[in-house]
Scaffold this active site. Sequence first.
Site, PDB file in Angstrom:
ATOM      1  CB  THR A 122      -0.950  -0.092   1.223  1.00 32.63           C
ATOM      2  OG1 THR A 122      -1.686  -1.150   1.327  1.00 32.63           O
ATOM      3  CG2 THR A 122      -1.871   1.252   1.294  1.00 32.63           C
ATOM      4  CG  PHE A 156      -8.789  -4.812  -1.352  1.00 37.15           C
ATOM      5  CD1 PHE A 156      -8.889  -3.500  -1.184  1.00 37.15           C
ATOM      6  CD2 PHE A 156      -8.547  -5.298  -2.854  1.00 37.15           C
ATOM      7  CE1 PHE A 156      -8.838  -2.516  -2.163  1.00 37.15           C
ATOM      8  CE2 PHE A 156      -8.467  -4.249  -3.802  1.00 37.15           C
ATOM      9  CZ  PHE A 156      -8.622  -2.940  -3.577  1.00 37.15           C
ATOM     10  NE  ARG A 158     -12.196  -9.733   5.422  1.00 40.62           N
ATOM     11  CZ  ARG A 158     -13.279 -10.638   5.352  1.00 40.62           C
ATOM     12  NH1 ARG A 158     -14.292 -10.203   6.136  1.00 40.62           N
ATOM     13  NH2 ARG A 158     -13.473 -11.384   4.666  1.00 40.62           N
ATOM     14  N   GLY A 266      -8.504  -0.894  14.976  1.00 45.13           N
ATOM     15  CA  GLY A 266      -7.051  -0.796  15.106  1.00 45.13           C
ATOM     16  C   GLY A 266      -6.628  -1.605  13.949  1.00 45.13           C
ATOM     17  CB  CYS A 269      -4.920  -2.127   7.140  1.00 51.17           C
ATOM     18  SG  CYS A 269      -3.827  -3.189   6.569  1.00 51.17           S
TER      19      CYS A 269
HETATM   20  C1  UDX Z   1      -8.563  -4.442   6.801  1.00 44.93           C
HETATM   21  C2  UDX Z   1      -9.351  -4.602   5.712  1.00 44.93           C
HETATM   22  O1  UDX Z   1     -10.690  -4.907   6.151  1.00 44.93           O
HETATM   23  C3  UDX Z   1      -8.573  -5.179   4.756  1.00 44.93           C
HETATM   24  O2  UDX Z   1      -9.498  -5.203   3.498  1.00 44.93           O
HETATM   25  C4  UDX Z   1      -7.410  -4.553   4.374  1.00 44.93           C
HETATM   26  O3  UDX Z   1      -6.529  -5.262   3.385  1.00 44.93           O
HETATM   27  C5  UDX Z   1      -6.557  -4.315   5.532  1.00 44.93           C
HETATM   28  O4  UDX Z   1      -7.261  -3.560   6.671  1.00 44.93           O
HETATM   29  P1  UDX Z   1      -7.993  -6.018   8.979  1.00 44.93           P
HETATM   30  O5  UDX Z   1      -7.094  -5.155   9.468  1.00 44.93           O
HETATM   31  O6  UDX Z   1      -7.352  -7.602   8.987  1.00 44.93           O
HETATM   32  O7  UDX Z   1      -8.406  -5.661   7.461  1.00 44.93           O
HETATM   33  O8  UDX Z   1      -9.231  -6.208   9.967  1.00 44.93           O
HETATM   34  P2  UDX Z   1     -10.980  -5.867   9.754  1.00 44.93           P
HETATM   35  O9  UDX Z   1     -11.435  -7.271   9.902  1.00 44.93           O
HETATM   36  O10 UDX Z   1     -11.216  -5.105   8.495  1.00 44.93           O
HETATM   37  O11 UDX Z   1     -11.139  -4.946  11.252  1.00 44.93           O
HETATM   38  C6  UDX Z   1     -10.268  -3.712  11.254  1.00 44.93           C
HETATM   39  C7  UDX Z   1     -10.702  -3.012  12.923  1.00 44.93           C
HETATM   40  O12 UDX Z   1     -12.031  -2.599  12.653  1.00 44.93           O
HETATM   41  C8  UDX Z   1     -10.736  -4.180  13.776  1.00 44.93           C
HETATM   42  O13 UDX Z   1     -10.125  -3.376  15.082  1.00 44.93           O
HETATM   43  C9  UDX Z   1     -12.200  -4.266  14.216  1.00 44.93           C
HETATM   44  O14 UDX Z   1     -12.242  -4.722  15.713  1.00 44.93           O
HETATM   45  C10 UDX Z   1     -12.875  -3.036  13.665  1.00 44.93           C
HETATM   46  N1  UDX Z   1     -14.384  -3.206  13.332  1.00 44.93           N
HETATM   47  C11 UDX Z   1     -14.580  -3.819  12.343  1.00 44.93           C
HETATM   48  C12 UDX Z   1     -15.173  -2.506  13.898  1.00 44.93           C
HETATM   49  O15 UDX Z   1     -14.939  -1.819  15.121  1.00 44.93           O
HETATM   50  N2  UDX Z   1     -16.556  -2.554  13.493  1.00 44.93           N
HETATM   51  C13 UDX Z   1     -16.698  -3.244  12.769  1.00 44.93           C
HETATM   52  O16 UDX Z   1     -18.018  -3.333  12.115  1.00 44.93           O
HETATM   53  C14 UDX Z   1     -15.959  -3.910  11.819  1.00 44.93           C
END
Ligand code: UDX
Length: 430
Positions: A122, A156, A158, A266, A269
């Site tokens: 990224t 993208f 996760r 958190g 990413c």
């Molecule tokens: C994210 C993106 O989803 C992904 O596409 C990108 O490539 C990298 O960043 P990731 O960091 O693995 O992926 O986590 P994700 O499941 O998206 O959750 C990110 C944060 O948002 C977590 O702290 C989670 O607890 C929080 N979250 C997620 C919420 O607070 N509410 C929600 O409804 C969804």
Amino acid sequence: MKLSIIGSGYVGTTIAACFAEVGHDVVNVDIDEDIVASVNDGDAPIHEPGLDELVEKHAGDRLRATTDYDAILDTDATFLALPTPSEDDGHIDLSIMEAGARSVGRTLADKDGYHLVVTKSTVVPTTTEEVIAPLLEDESGLELGTDFDIGMNPEFLREGSAVSDFLGPDKVVLGSQTDRAAALLRDVFDPLVERAGGPPVVETGVREAEMIKYANNAFLASKISLANDLANICKEYGIDSEEVLDAVGLDSRIGSAFLGAGVGWGGSCFPKDVAAIVAAARDAGYEATMLEAAVEVNDRQPVRMLDILREHTDPSGARVAVLGLAFKPGTDDVRNSRAIPLIDALLDAGADVVGYDPVATENMREHFPDIDYADSAADALAGADAALVVTDWDEFAALDDEFDAMTDAVVVDGRSIVSRRDGIVYESLV
Ligand code: UDX
């Protein structure tokens, strides 16, 4: 096709194994000899569901790893999957990417025939064109657009579902500058797209591809922050925010995903990417007000948790259990976990903190070596005056009698996951 992937971190290893799975011959180049040995032994160097199986299946056959950059000479395209860490002011640190691009460039000086170099990491818009491409040209002596091309293919993935996200994407974004590069990228992704049942393939420019990644993450992070802002308003009026947001998510223009209100986002990413695009926008003379507000709401949520705790108990001298240390369930990753600002604030307030997480304790110990850690949620709760729930691990939803062992059972739930019951003072954050 023959592909080289530079970097065998989280993204590099996943895409190398997945490209091998869809039929390509892949070589993964990394300077870390232990990681290289691990891949060649068929062991994934990181933990991701399904990754071990793929590395074991393809290592020694369509997947190999090496520390030798010359391996890229025998490939059609090279993907740069190197880390871009955050600097204090939000800008990304490109030094590892630059070093990788220099090494690739130096190696390509010996290349017979055309090559494509694709940024997978990224990076803020124009980085591939204005930083990576000149380094490749300078080091190789080759001509961009003739001897080689650049491309950008954002990821993208996760954490916790990286393999299935890669093999079953919502979309594939292919950024390029020339027809030749576009055709080669298409060839790389055709087997994956076919296997995944034909997700949309977005063919676009290089800087557009870079921006799509940031726009994607900025949108998702902002969606959560907007949900949190609305849920905070609900809280002020005694309205059930979950009911409200569930109903809002039924509008097909909005959708129910990423409306989970709570202590915020958190991970490796969202915080880094939102900060980077805000900083890049500012460099370009634009103040990204909405995104700055998304960050502000996110920063505010842990503080609000402490404010709610204060309404029921004085944190100074209180034993406070922090349940959940990982940034989300299903991972031991604590990078930018909301538990970090929360524990900092608790310590500032003079609390005696005990942390618990099913898998992330050791990683959090690096941040906070001096707080207590419990081996179970029950142990963390025993004798505690208050409990703050930070990560939505399923096991916290099942807690019940364990609360009886608290000295004073004040529970502030940052993920709306604990079941309300008699005998505890329960407050959800939103
Ligand atoms: C994210 C993106 O989803 C992904 O596409 C990108 O490539 C990298 O960043 P990731 O960091 O693995 O992926 O986590 P994700 O499941 O998206 O959750 C990110 C944060 O948002 C977590 O702290 C989670 O607890 C929080 N979250 C997620 C919420 O607070 N509410 C929600 O409804 C969804």
